[in-house]
Write an enzyme that holds these catalytic residues in place. Structure first.
Site, PDB file in Angstrom:
ATOM      1  N   ASN A   9       0.870  -1.179   0.000  1.00 17.95           N
ATOM      2  CA  ASN A   9       0.000   0.000   0.000  1.00 17.95           C
ATOM      3  C   ASN A   9       0.905   1.226   0.000  1.00 17.95           C
ATOM      4  O   ASN A   9       1.518   1.541   1.015  1.00 17.95           O
ATOM      5  CB  ASN A   9      -0.900  -0.001   1.244  1.00 17.95           C
ATOM      6  CG  ASN A   9      -1.717   1.279   1.356  1.00 17.95           C
ATOM      7  OD1 ASN A   9      -1.849   2.021   0.378  1.00 17.95           O
ATOM      8  ND2 ASN A   9      -2.261   1.538   2.530  1.00 17.95           N
ATOM      9  N   LYS A  11       0.044   4.274  -0.229  1.00 17.62           N
ATOM     10  CA  LYS A  11      -0.592   5.484   0.315  1.00 17.62           C
ATOM     11  C   LYS A  11      -0.364   6.644  -0.652  1.00 17.62           C
ATOM     12  O   LYS A  11      -0.449   6.471  -1.856  1.00 17.62           O
ATOM     13  CB  LYS A  11      -0.059   5.775   1.717  1.00 17.62           C
ATOM     14  CG  LYS A  11      -0.069   4.538   2.611  1.00 17.62           C
ATOM     15  CD  LYS A  11       0.152   4.842   4.051  1.00 17.62           C
ATOM     16  CE  LYS A  11       0.279   3.542   4.814  1.00 17.62           C
ATOM     17  NZ  LYS A  11      -0.014   3.662   6.210  1.00 17.62           N
ATOM     18  N   GLU A 106      -7.065   4.701   7.506  1.00 20.98           N
ATOM     19  CA  GLU A 106      -6.839   6.134   7.248  1.00 20.98           C
ATOM     20  C   GLU A 106      -8.061   6.744   6.565  1.00 20.98           C
ATOM     21  O   GLU A 106      -8.373   7.914   6.773  1.00 20.98           O
ATOM     22  CB  GLU A 106      -5.561   6.306   6.408  1.00 20.98           C
ATOM     23  CG  GLU A 106      -4.322   6.015   7.248  1.00 20.98           C
ATOM     24  CD  GLU A 106      -3.126   5.506   6.476  1.00 20.98           C
ATOM     25  OE1 GLU A 106      -3.095   5.652   5.239  1.00 20.98           O
ATOM     26  OE2 GLU A 106      -2.214   4.951   7.122  1.00 20.98           O
ATOM     27  N   GLU A 174      -5.975  -5.117  10.227  1.00 30.28           N
ATOM     28  CA  GLU A 174      -4.947  -4.110  10.471  1.00 30.28           C
ATOM     29  C   GLU A 174      -5.253  -3.382  11.779  1.00 30.28           C
ATOM     30  O   GLU A 174      -6.036  -2.410  11.782  1.00 30.28           O
ATOM     31  CB  GLU A 174      -4.921  -3.096   9.328  1.00 30.28           C
ATOM     32  CG  GLU A 174      -4.606  -3.693   7.980  1.00 30.28           C
ATOM     33  CD  GLU A 174      -3.959  -2.658   7.080  1.00 30.28           C
ATOM     34  OE1 GLU A 174      -2.827  -2.864   6.667  1.00 30.28           O
ATOM     35  OE2 GLU A 174      -4.593  -1.619   6.817  1.00 30.28           O
ATOM     36  N   GLY A 180       1.976   1.944  10.639  1.00 34.81           N
ATOM     37  CA  GLY A 180       2.926   3.053  10.522  1.00 34.81           C
ATOM     38  C   GLY A 180       3.606   3.429  11.821  1.00 34.81           C
ATOM     39  O   GLY A 180       4.234   4.475  11.915  1.00 34.81           O
ATOM     40  N   SER A 220       2.856  -2.473  10.360  1.00 28.06           N
ATOM     41  CA  SER A 220       4.297  -2.547  10.610  1.00 28.06           C
ATOM     42  C   SER A 220       4.879  -3.932  10.307  1.00 28.06           C
ATOM     43  O   SER A 220       5.822  -4.373  10.977  1.00 28.06           O
ATOM     44  CB  SER A 220       4.629  -2.114  12.049  1.00 28.06           C
ATOM     45  OG  SER A 220       4.269  -0.752  12.228  1.00 28.06           O
ATOM     46  N   GLY A 242       4.776   1.025   4.756  1.00 23.86           N
ATOM     47  CA  GLY A 242       6.133   1.574   4.658  1.00 23.86           C
ATOM     48  C   GLY A 242       7.120   0.674   3.940  1.00 23.86           C
ATOM     49  O   GLY A 242       7.865   1.127   3.047  1.00 23.86           O
TER      50      GLY A 242
HETATM   51  C1  PEP Z   1      -0.994   0.049   5.771  1.00 20.82           C
HETATM   52  O1  PEP Z   1      -0.893   1.172   5.306  1.00 20.82           O
HETATM   53  O2  PEP Z   1      -1.967  -0.642   5.480  1.00 20.82           O
HETATM   54  C2  PEP Z   1       0.057  -0.450   6.651  1.00 20.82           C
HETATM   55  C3  PEP Z   1      -0.091  -1.628   7.186  1.00 20.82           C
HETATM   56  O3  PEP Z   1       1.136   0.374   6.866  1.00 20.82           O
HETATM   57  P1  PEP Z   1       2.515  -0.020   7.606  1.00 20.82           P
HETATM   58  O4  PEP Z   1       2.955  -1.334   7.022  1.00 20.82           O
HETATM   59  O5  PEP Z   1       3.452   1.089   7.270  1.00 20.82           O
HETATM   60  O6  PEP Z   1       2.227  -0.137   9.059  1.00 20.82           O
END
Ligand code: PEP
Length: 261
Positions: A9, A11, A106, A174, A180, A220, A242
């Site tokens: 993702n 973003k 988000e 999630e 993040g 993460s 990320g």
């Molecule tokens: C996400 O944006 O769905 C996500 C899991 O981000 P991250 O891996 O950065 O925590």
């Protein structure tokens, strides 16, 4: 045997001109260059901003033809209408895009997306025979209050209530506190919620659909923790923010997924 799914993702990151180099580096790091060399056990997808849908498709197909799916990060539930700034399912299909994230935390947090809207979007995407990746998960306050299962149940049941057949539906669990933040759920915490979620699907649709539905973990996930996450029986892949921006890191995660159960 469920086909694993590793979904990046991006973003609101990256520009079109950066994409050829990204996919060249990713193809080199992951070690496959075309569909024939691509292990069928694991699909790879990138959810990108709307302006990158077409350039990302071209760049991915140029470096690794047939190996990568490009997805949207959101979609509107109506096919057309006076909804300035929105993009519909037929518009995605018209571009050859067959998958989209829905209800990312988000979007729920910053853009007011409700369970009802997430359910309508999912229905529109399922009816178009596309692949929806529907995100659910609790906040830190909800976890600390002991309401994780109640929150996930509410979010999942809102989606399933109006969906006689879930089609290609994928859920991504999630936990909001893990997105993040560098603080992933432990593999045991993630597995516990995944098993619960699969149980909700089982109750509604029975064993065939529950055992075939892919459930992703997100929050993460990174090259260091993906192996343990993927070793869990109800975790079929990851939604990765990320770490998916870095071709080497995401390639390591894809390879770990290929080697998992
Ligand atoms: C996400 O944006 O769905 C996500 C899991 O981000 P991250 O891996 O950065 O925590």
């Amino acid at each position: 045997m469920r086909i694993k799914l590793m979904a990046g993702n991006w973003k609101m990151h990256k520009l079109a001109r950066e994409l050829p180099e990204f996919f060249r580096a990713f193809a080199a790091a992951v070690g496959f260059v075309d569909e024939d060399a691509f292990p069928a056990s694991t699909q790879v997808l990138f959810a990108v901003p709307y302006p990158l849908l077409d350039p990302a498709t071209k760049a991915a197909n140029s470096s690794m033809p047939g190996c990568i799916r490009i997805a949207a990060q959101n979609v509107h539930q109506d096919a057309q209408g006076a909804f300035t700034g929105e993009v519909s399912v037929p518009m995605l299909k018209d571009l050859g895009v067959g998958a989209t994230l829905i209800g990312h935390s988000e979007r729920r947090q910053y853009f007011g997306e409700t369970d009802a809207a997430v359910a309508k979007k999912t229905k529109a995407v399922v009816e178009a025979d596309m692949l929806p990746i529907v995100c659910v998960g609790e906040t830190l306050a909800e976890r600390e209050a002991g309401t994780t299962e109640a929150v996930v149940r509410r979010q999942v049941e809102a989606v399933l209530a109006d969906l006689p057949n879930p089609g290609h539906l994928v859920f991504a669990y999630e936990p909001v506190w893990a997105i993040g933040t560098g603080r992933s759920a432990t593999a045991a915490q993630a597995q516990e919620v995944h098993a619960f979620l699969r149980g909700l699907v089982r109750k509604r649709y029975g064993d065939g659909i529950a055992d075939g539905m892919r459930l992703l973990y997100g929050g993460s996930a990174n090259p260091a923790n993906i192996g343990e996450l993927m070793a869990q029986p109800d975790i079929d892949g990851a939604l990765v923010g990320g770490a998916s921006l870095k071709p080497d890191d995401f390639a390591k995660m894809v390879k770990a997924a290929q080697q998992a159960h």
